[in-house]
Design an enzyme around this catalytic site. Structure first.
Site, PDB file in Angstrom:
ATOM      1  N   HIS A  37      11.570 -11.709  22.447  1.00 40.62           N
ATOM      2  CA  HIS A  37      11.727 -13.042  22.458  1.00 40.62           C
ATOM      3  C   HIS A  37      11.089 -13.924  21.216  1.00 40.62           C
ATOM      4  O   HIS A  37       9.854 -13.346  20.914  1.00 40.62           O
ATOM      5  CB  HIS A  37      10.949 -13.537  23.754  1.00 40.62           C
ATOM      6  CG  HIS A  37      10.909 -15.002  23.898  1.00 40.62           C
ATOM      7  ND1 HIS A  37      12.034 -16.094  23.846  1.00 40.62           N
ATOM      8  CD2 HIS A  37       9.916 -15.848  23.990  1.00 40.62           C
ATOM      9  CE1 HIS A  37      11.670 -17.087  23.959  1.00 40.62           C
ATOM     10  NE2 HIS A  37      10.403 -17.026  24.066  1.00 40.62           N
ATOM     11  N   SER A  38      11.758 -14.915  20.643  1.00 46.63           N
ATOM     12  CA  SER A  38      11.139 -15.864  19.432  1.00 46.63           C
ATOM     13  C   SER A  38      10.713 -14.864  18.481  1.00 46.63           C
ATOM     14  O   SER A  38      11.292 -14.228  17.836  1.00 46.63           O
ATOM     15  CB  SER A  38      10.081 -16.467  20.415  1.00 46.63           C
ATOM     16  OG  SER A  38       9.695 -17.631  19.387  1.00 46.63           O
TER      17      SER A  38
END
Length: 400
Positions: A276-277
């Site tokens: 994520h991210s």
């Protein structure tokens, strides 16, 4: 004009009187009355909060959700209270990883001495011995730690949307081994001694005259800052220094270290990543440094609103081609879940996560990601690449 000149002395007298009044006020005492001590409970019970049966954080007595503005007009105190609660929740999630998910905590570096700073990751018992599948989870940057996607979601929504626990439980049910990375645990903080503070300010090779001028400016700046701090921060916090963890001093270093000492040593024929991210950037950096190994061992990568950039990170052509075939990025978008989203970068397909909120992308794309992994495994066995979007599925059926 005469009136203005006549009013001059009056204004001067008012200013003098105001200064005299202010000089009589103890600013420390005044501000301490406004801002309570920065001392907070160290347990959820102390905060009078619990997680209910739905995994929602609620007040133990009223059943109300968490309130940030506990004290009006005291934003700094409220923020410190929120951060203190966040630290408790981090430990609470660690406990869930061990008790509910049955993961074990593994210390890093693997050869750490008793006295040096340490980090850790979480692994299932079969993470290194499972011959079939291994799932690796990497969260984003900031205050989140192992097992979390977003602290804000845990506090304001629920444990399912804010933690990696649903991914872990589903992976175990489907026969995966699991490794949970902890890429933001890069250093420990220790309080600076007076000698260390003095040393840091004195250690300079500059000429004496230049250093004297610089010291004079710094003293004036400090004097003004200290005066301002009496208003802003009467409860002066301790000065700390950071001691970085060997070979794990950044998310990128951490990802490479865990790859070298655990993932690459695992028996799994098929490794899958969810990143994520900033975790997506860490994965791309891992691939740049261990390209051949990653290509040989990783079957598919699911990114959720990844902030990687193949140009800025200087990922080569062969990496970009591999990512196009084996990765998919579920991004924040107003489009329905799994619909293709245009991209300016030549790396991997981008599809909608079914939400416009960055922190929710991992939770909203959860079922699609496991379907993507299943298709990738099936495609690997049949030498056909998976089709991660509804649009590409429609094209495929039309061609048939």
């Amino acid at each position: 004009m005469a009136q203005l000149q006549q009013g001059g002395p009056d204004e001067k007298e008012k200013t003098t009187a105001l200064k005299d009044l202010l000089s009589r006020i103890d600013l420390d005492e005044l501000m301490k009355k406004d801002e309570p001590p920065l001392e907070f409970p160290d347990t959820l019970e102390g905060f009078e909060y619990i997680f209910n049966e739905k995994g929602q954080l609620r007040h133990a007595k009223t059943g109300e959700p968490f309130v940030f503005n506990y004290r009006e007009d005291l934003h700094r105190w409220n923020q410190k209270r929120y951060e203190a609660l966040g630290e408790i929740i981090t430990k609470y999630v660690y406990g869930l990883l061990e008790k509910e998910c049955h993961l074990k905590k593994v210390t890093l570096p693997v050869d750490a001495t008793e006295s040096e700073p340490k980090s850790f990751i979480f692994m299932s018992e079969d993470a290194l011995t499972n011959p079939d599948k291994l799932l690796v989870l990497i969260h984003g940057s900031g205050v989140v730690r192992a097992g979390q996607w977003a602290r804000r979601l845990i506090i304001n929504e629920d444990l399912d949307s804010g933690t990696q626990i649903p991914y872990i439980k589903r992976a175990v049910e489907e026969g995966y081994g699991v490794i949970v990375l902890n890429p933001n645990e890069n250093y420990i903080e220790v309080e600076k001694t007076k000698a260390q503070v003095q040393l840091s300010s004195d250690s300079s090779d500059e000429p004496a005259e230049k250093r004297e001028r610089k010291d004079k400016i710094q003293k004036e700046t400090k004097k003004r800052r200290d005066f301002y701090e009496k208003y802003r921060n009467p409860q002066k916090e301790k000065e700390t220094m950071q001691i970085y963890i060997r070979d794990n001093g950044s998310p990128e270093e951490h990802a490479v270290y865990v790859w070298d000492h655990f993932i690459s040593q695992s028996a799994a024929e098929n490794v899958f990543f969810v990143a994520h991210s900033y975790g997506g950037l860490a994965f791309v950096q891992l691939m740049i440094q261990r390209e051949a190994e990653v290509k040989n061992k990783v079957t598919a990568v699911a990114l959720t609103d990844s902030v990687h950039n193949v140009w800025h990170q200087e990922a080569g052509k062969t990496i970009r081609e591999w990512m196009r075939e084996n990765c998919c990025n579920w991004v924040s978008s107003s489009e329905p879940l799994d619909m293709a989203v245009e991209s300016m970068l030549p790396d991997c397909p981008r599809v909608s996560a079914g939400t416009e909120r960055h922190e929710l992308t991992s939770w909203k794309s959860f079922p699609s990601i496991f379907r993507f992994f299943s298709e990738a495994l099936e495609a690997k066995n049949s030498s056909v690449k998976p089709t991660p979007t509804r649009r590409s599925n429609r094209i495929k059926y039309e061609e048939l």
